[in-house]
Design a protein around this motif. Structure first.
Motif, PDB file in Angstrom:
ATOM      1  N   ARG A  71      -9.107  12.204  -1.700  1.00 53.20           N
ATOM      2  CA  ARG A  71      -9.501  11.243  -2.736  1.00 53.20           C
ATOM      3  C   ARG A  71      -9.904   9.907  -2.118  1.00 53.20           C
ATOM      4  NH1 ARG A  71      -5.241  10.822  -7.578  1.00 53.20           N
ATOM      5  NH2 ARG A  71      -6.863   9.317  -8.224  1.00 53.20           N
ATOM      6  N   LEU A  72      -9.162   9.517  -1.073  1.00 53.19           N
ATOM      7  CA  LEU A  72      -9.498   8.262  -0.388  1.00 53.19           C
ATOM      8  C   LEU A  72     -10.887   8.341   0.240  1.00 53.19           C
ATOM      9  CD1 LEU A  72      -8.451   5.459   0.579  1.00 53.19           C
ATOM     10  CD2 LEU A  72      -7.652   6.617   2.645  1.00 53.19           C
ATOM     11  N   GLU A  73     -11.198   9.461   0.869  1.00 53.40           N
ATOM     12  CA  GLU A  73     -12.515   9.617   1.491  1.00 53.40           C
ATOM     13  C   GLU A  73     -13.634   9.618   0.442  1.00 53.40           C
ATOM     14  OE1 GLU A  73     -13.172   9.469   4.626  1.00 53.40           O
ATOM     15  OE2 GLU A  73     -11.053   9.312   5.190  1.00 53.40           O
ATOM     16  N   ASN A  97       0.576   3.564   1.407  1.00 54.67           N
ATOM     17  CA  ASN A  97      -0.484   3.965   2.348  1.00 54.67           C
ATOM     18  C   ASN A  97      -0.031   5.114   3.236  1.00 54.67           C
ATOM     19  OD1 ASN A  97      -2.279   2.058   1.396  1.00 54.67           O
ATOM     20  ND2 ASN A  97      -1.761   0.533   2.955  1.00 54.67           N
ATOM     21  N   GLN A  98       1.243   5.093   3.608  1.00 50.46           N
ATOM     22  CA  GLN A  98       1.775   6.173   4.439  1.00 50.46           C
ATOM     23  C   GLN A  98       1.786   7.491   3.680  1.00 50.46           C
ATOM     24  OE1 GLN A  98       2.561   5.632   7.650  1.00 50.46           O
ATOM     25  NE2 GLN A  98       2.957   7.812   7.950  1.00 50.46           N
ATOM     26  N   ARG A 122      -9.979  -0.412   3.605  1.00 47.37           N
ATOM     27  CA  ARG A 122      -9.002  -1.294   2.953  1.00 47.37           C
ATOM     28  C   ARG A 122      -9.258  -1.374   1.451  1.00 47.37           C
ATOM     29  NH1 ARG A 122      -6.659  -5.441   6.170  1.00 47.37           N
ATOM     30  NH2 ARG A 122      -5.944  -6.296   4.166  1.00 47.37           N
ATOM     31  N   LYS A 123     -10.516  -1.495   1.079  1.00 50.54           N
ATOM     32  CA  LYS A 123     -10.873  -1.575  -0.341  1.00 50.54           C
ATOM     33  C   LYS A 123     -10.552  -0.273  -1.058  1.00 50.54           C
ATOM     34  CE  LYS A 123     -14.807  -2.649  -3.338  1.00 50.54           C
ATOM     35  NZ  LYS A 123     -16.271  -2.994  -3.358  1.00 50.54           N
ATOM     36  N   ALA A 124     -10.844   0.849  -0.415  1.00 48.99           N
ATOM     37  CA  ALA A 124     -10.551   2.146  -1.022  1.00 48.99           C
ATOM     38  C   ALA A 124      -9.042   2.348  -1.174  1.00 48.99           C
ATOM     39  CB  ALA A 124     -11.159   3.264  -0.174  1.00 48.99           C
ATOM     40  N   GLN A 125      -8.263   1.923  -0.198  1.00 45.55           N
ATOM     41  CA  GLN A 125      -6.806   2.027  -0.300  1.00 45.55           C
ATOM     42  C   GLN A 125      -6.285   1.192  -1.472  1.00 45.55           C
ATOM     43  OE1 GLN A 125      -5.629   0.758   3.636  1.00 45.55           O
ATOM     44  NE2 GLN A 125      -5.369   2.862   4.375  1.00 45.55           N
ATOM     45  N   ARG A 126      -6.841   0.023  -1.642  1.00 43.00           N
ATOM     46  CA  ARG A 126      -6.407  -0.831  -2.751  1.00 43.00           C
ATOM     47  C   ARG A 126      -6.720  -0.181  -4.106  1.00 43.00           C
ATOM     48  NH1 ARG A 126      -8.721  -4.900  -1.066  1.00 43.00           N
ATOM     49  NH2 ARG A 126     -10.615  -4.925  -2.330  1.00 43.00           N
ATOM     50  N   ILE A 127      -7.906   0.422  -4.213  1.00 45.08           N
ATOM     51  CA  ILE A 127      -8.291   1.087  -5.462  1.00 45.08           C
ATOM     52  C   ILE A 127      -7.411   2.301  -5.721  1.00 45.08           C
ATOM     53  CG2 ILE A 127     -10.149   2.373  -6.603  1.00 45.08           C
ATOM     54  CD1 ILE A 127     -12.132   0.571  -5.143  1.00 45.08           C
ATOM     55  N   LEU A 184      -2.913   5.370  -8.400  1.00 47.93           N
ATOM     56  CA  LEU A 184      -1.682   6.149  -8.264  1.00 47.93           C
ATOM     57  C   LEU A 184      -0.527   5.505  -9.023  1.00 47.93           C
ATOM     58  CD1 LEU A 184      -1.848   7.158  -4.476  1.00 47.93           C
ATOM     59  CD2 LEU A 184      -2.330   8.598  -6.465  1.00 47.93           C
ATOM     60  N   ARG A 185      -0.451   4.204  -9.012  1.00 49.76           N
ATOM     61  CA  ARG A 185       0.632   3.534  -9.734  1.00 49.76           C
ATOM     62  C   ARG A 185       0.477   3.669 -11.246  1.00 49.76           C
ATOM     63  NH1 ARG A 185       0.381  -1.318  -5.376  1.00 49.76           N
ATOM     64  NH2 ARG A 185       2.143  -0.640  -4.059  1.00 49.76           N
ATOM     65  N   LYS A 186      -0.764   3.793 -11.705  1.00 51.70           N
ATOM     66  CA  LYS A 186      -0.973   4.059 -13.124  1.00 51.70           C
ATOM     67  C   LYS A 186      -0.599   5.491 -13.487  1.00 51.70           C
ATOM     68  CE  LYS A 186      -4.595   0.689 -14.184  1.00 51.70           C
ATOM     69  NZ  LYS A 186      -6.015   0.513 -14.652  1.00 51.70           N
TER      70      LYS A 186
END
Length: 780
Positions: free
Chosen positions: A268-270, A256-257, A230-235, A240-242
């Motif tokens: 990158r998430l891993e 997330n999808q 969850r923390k990695a997805q938030r980061i 990505l939005r930047k």
């Protein structure tokens, strides 16, 4: 503002009007010069009227305030001495505020015995740590809270004003969490310093090391694998939005999808998840049956005085047996321990662990269950006619019996391979002390009969049960239900005719064979566990066949879940199992082993130490010391549930509990020297009752009365008997004396500061605000 005279480098005195104010950024008092009047003698001679006015206005302010406090104190004491028994001493008091002083009492031990402030000052200087908070004060306060008022860190900050001086008034919650991280980072240095100070305070050889593990749970259903993702997805979403403005309008779920469907983004998430390090809060077998919550495990080593030497925090899903060797190696490296004996319970007596201990030149004395004895030992070594009575320390025979035999065992580990490709071999040659106790035998048989009665009831009722290795279910043989047997009748018959040459021709025979196979399972397990020696060639062949299976078992939590699901699917396919008969062989084995126990032991290799039967027996019984340490931390310190979640915060939290336990042990030893034997619970209660009553009649001048004195003067109502209170007063005074504290019955704040040898002690702004609020509300 105040008037003062200062001497310069030429030896001349100058007169200054100065002002002091608190600097929140620097967290200290700053003094500035308001006005300078030149040389003192010249100013007195040239402007005597102005000098007299300054002295009257500013020079005597401190003296007048001190005189007013002394006058109020003398008047209060005089009124108390003249008061009759029926007159309440507090009748003229407009405000009464209890203030706890346990932190001031513990500070003497913290400063003088453990010398923690000096250590932290050196650590900050040597490591160039830029800390805007006092590490020593935070560590002292929360270690004290573990001992006296167990609470979370947030609650600990909230109750700080209840302590005299409000020790956390200048500390924020962020400072507390930063301090926990710093304590974790320098955990090894802190433990080395503590052990050095304890060695000077307590005579110990560190020749006996008691090792055990426990686990603590968190009040969350999710483990670190979930939270790290969850923390990695938030980061990653933020990054990505930047990088792409078109993604700003997407919801978190949609983004997330996209991450899950894109291999590059998944990689990158891993990478972000891997950067968090090894997850600590993991689901595993809980010793408190809290398998629904994530755990963290703690391995602890204590000395012969039950004082902690070192500890290690590891994930909750890691086997305890894999931590012992790492702890031992760390002890040798950090604390210089050698020629020692490690004492542990039966859960850590694996051949691999014991073999590695001997390689590290460490002896051992570990428990071994009689149920794990080989058949040869059970059949030939349990004759009580060959046993001898164990002698006590005075040389007298006790009711317990023993015999010592040679013990040899070999284990091959397929997960480790040598240069020749063969699996690693671990062997031990040691002694095993078999003990027998009639009381233990009666207890074992009583438990056995109770379980048999419950098993008989299940068989008579044909209860549907699941197989188990403990409790009454281990004495029950199971078979398929009648409905499931009729459904699978044709299938079982075909399998029996084609695949089993010795099978029966009807479904009843197949069912009987299944019950028979279930009856033979304990013997098969016993034979694999109880084999003392194994042929290397056969073990190598066996390991080669099962190499893939061993690798699959180590692929992590997902593979374990899949295997469990497959097992459950097989059970569903086989249909519900019901109790069909008693497992007589298992029951007979229990009867034969009732009252017996084993202890594997070996002296440290290369040492002249010799272990006698009485010594080995006493070592095992001393293992209760480390169990008591865990009990204190769980029950008295409330180490769990853990209210922090980051790995460093968790280790810092455990370190504070270990420091609190060390201080408890030192105080207990000091009190024992004075003839007072105290448990941790009694000491906790004693420290909780150390309070002062802040009394005032005008809201400005305060005096502090010891609660013991208040009880004597009947100022506070109490249902306890006078004799009991008198004994408690003596113990409290003794505790204060051995820790080097002085506390009068009635004191001013300055007298308390001097009695506890503290540089500064004042009420915080928050405490003054509370006093003003409630005093103004009650003042006439």
């Amino acid at each position: 503002m105040f008037l003062t005279e200062k001497k310069n480098s030429n030896g001349l005195y100058y007169l200054y009007l100065m002002d002091s104010s608190w600097d929140p950024a620097a967290k200290r008092t700053k003094i500035r010069i308001v006005e300078s009047f030149g040389k003192v003698d010249d100013f007195k001679r040239e402007k005597p009227a102005q000098y007299a006015e300054l002295v009257e206005k500013y020079g005597n302010k401190k003296n007048r305030y001190q005189a007013e406090k002394e006058h109020a104190l003398r008047k209060f004491i005089k009124d108390g001495e003249q008061a009759s028994e029926s007159l309440d001493l507090l009748s003229g008091v407009k405000y009464l505020m209890p203030q706890r002083i346990a932190h001031l009492v513990i500070r003497r031990l913290w400063t003088d015995t453990l010398q923690m402030p000096k250590f932290f000052d050196y650590l900050i200087s040597y490591q160039s740590i830029a800390a805007e908070y006092s590490i020593s004060d935070i560590a002292l306060y929360f270690s004290m809270l573990k001992m006296v008022y167990p609470s979370s860190y947030l609650e600990g900050m909230e109750i700080s004003p209840r302590f005299l001086g409000d020790p956390m008034s200048d500390t924020s919650m962020d400072d507390v969490y930063r301090c926990l991280h710093l304590l974790s980072d320098y955990k090894d240095s802190i433990m080395r310093h503590l052990n050095k100070r304890i060695d000077e305070e307590v005579p110990r050889k560190k020749s006996l090391l008691f090792f055990d593990c426990t686990n603590c749970y968190f009040e969350t259903p999710y483990n670190d694998i979930f939270w790290n993702r969850r923390k990695a997805q938030r980061i990653l979403r933020k990054l990505l939005r930047k990088e792409d403005n078109s993604l700003k309008d997407l919801s978190n779920k949609d983004l997330n999808q996209i991450i899950d469907n894109d291999p590059c983004l998944t990689a990158r998430l891993e990478q972000i998840i891997d950067s968090f390090g090894e997850p600590v809060r993991m689901h595993g077998p809980s010793k408190e049956k809290r398998n629904d919550l994530p755990l963290v495990s703690i391995a602890l080593v204590v000395d012969e005085h039950a004082i902690p030497i070192d500890f290690k925090v590891f994930p909750g899903n890691v086997a305890e047996t894999s931590t012992m060797i790492d702890i031992v190696r760390a002890l040798k490296e950090k604390h210089g321990i050698s020629n020692a004996i490690l004492i542990a319970d039966s859960a850590l007596n694996g051949t691999k662990n014991l073999s590695k201990l001997l390689d590290e030149k460490i002896g051992f004395s570990v428990a071994k269950s009689a149920l794990s004895f080989s058949k040869d030992i059970r059949n030939s070594e349990l004759n009580l006619g060959t046993f001898k009575p164990i002698k006590d320390e005075a040389g007298n025979d006790t009711s317990a019996l023993y015999k010592i035999i040679d013990y040899h065992n070999v284990k091959y580990d397929p997960s480790e391979r040598g240069q020749n490709g063969r699996c690693a071999k671990y062997a031990i040659d040691c002694k095993m002390m078999i003990t027998f106790s009639e009381d233990r035998r009666k207890r074992d048989l009583a438990v056995l009969e109770e379980n048999i009665s419950r098993a008989v009831l299940a068989v008579d009722r044909h209860e549907q049960i699941q197989l188990a290795t403990s409790g009454w279910k281990q004495f029950v043989l199971t078979g398929p239900s009648q409905q499931n047997d009729e459904t699978n009748k044709g299938t079982k018959q075909d399998e029996t005719d084609s695949g089993n040459q010795n099978g029966q021709n009807d479904s009843k025979g197949g069912s009987d064979k299944q019950v028979s196979a279930a009856a033979n399972k304990p013997d098969a397990a016993d034979s694999s566990k109880d084999t003392d020696t194994h042929d290397e060639q056969s073990a190598e062949t066996h390991s080669d066949k099962n190499d893939k299976r061993q690798k699959k078992n180590k692929q992590g939590e997902k593979d374990k879940t899949k295997s469990k699901d497959k097992c459950s699917e097989k059970q569903i396919a086989a249909g519900p199992q019901i109790a069909v008969a008693l497992n007589k062989e298992s029951i007979e084995k229990r009867r034969k082993c009732a009252g017996f126990a084993g202890i594997l032991f070996h002296e440290p290799p290369g040492s002249n130490m010799k272990l006698t039967a009485s010594c080995v027996s006493s070592l095992y019984h001393q293992l209760v010391q480390i169990e008591e340490c865990f009990k204190i931390m769980k029950s008295d310190f409330e180490i769990r549930p853990v209210y922090v979640r980051e790995k460093q915060s968790i280790q810092g939290h455990v370190l504070l509990c270990i420091i609190a336990l060390i201080m408890i042990r030192i105080i207990q030893r000091k009190m024992a020297k004075e003839g007072y034997s105290m448990t941790a619970q009694q000491l906790q209660k004693l420290l909780q009752e150390l309070q002062l009553m802040a009394l005032t009649s005008d809201g400005r001048h305060f005096i502090y009365m010891n609660t013991m004195e208040a009880h004597k003067r009947n100022c506070l109502r109490s249902a306890d008997k006078p004799g009991k209170k008198t004994a408690e007063y003596d113990i409290r005074n003794k505790l204060l004396n051995i820790l080097g504290c002085e506390l009068d019955d009635i004191s001013t704040l300055e007298q308390i500061r001097k009695g506890f040898k503290i540089k500064s002690l004042n009420r915080s702004e928050y405490q003054n605000a509370l006093i003003k609020k409630y005093y103004c509300a009650t003042a006439p």
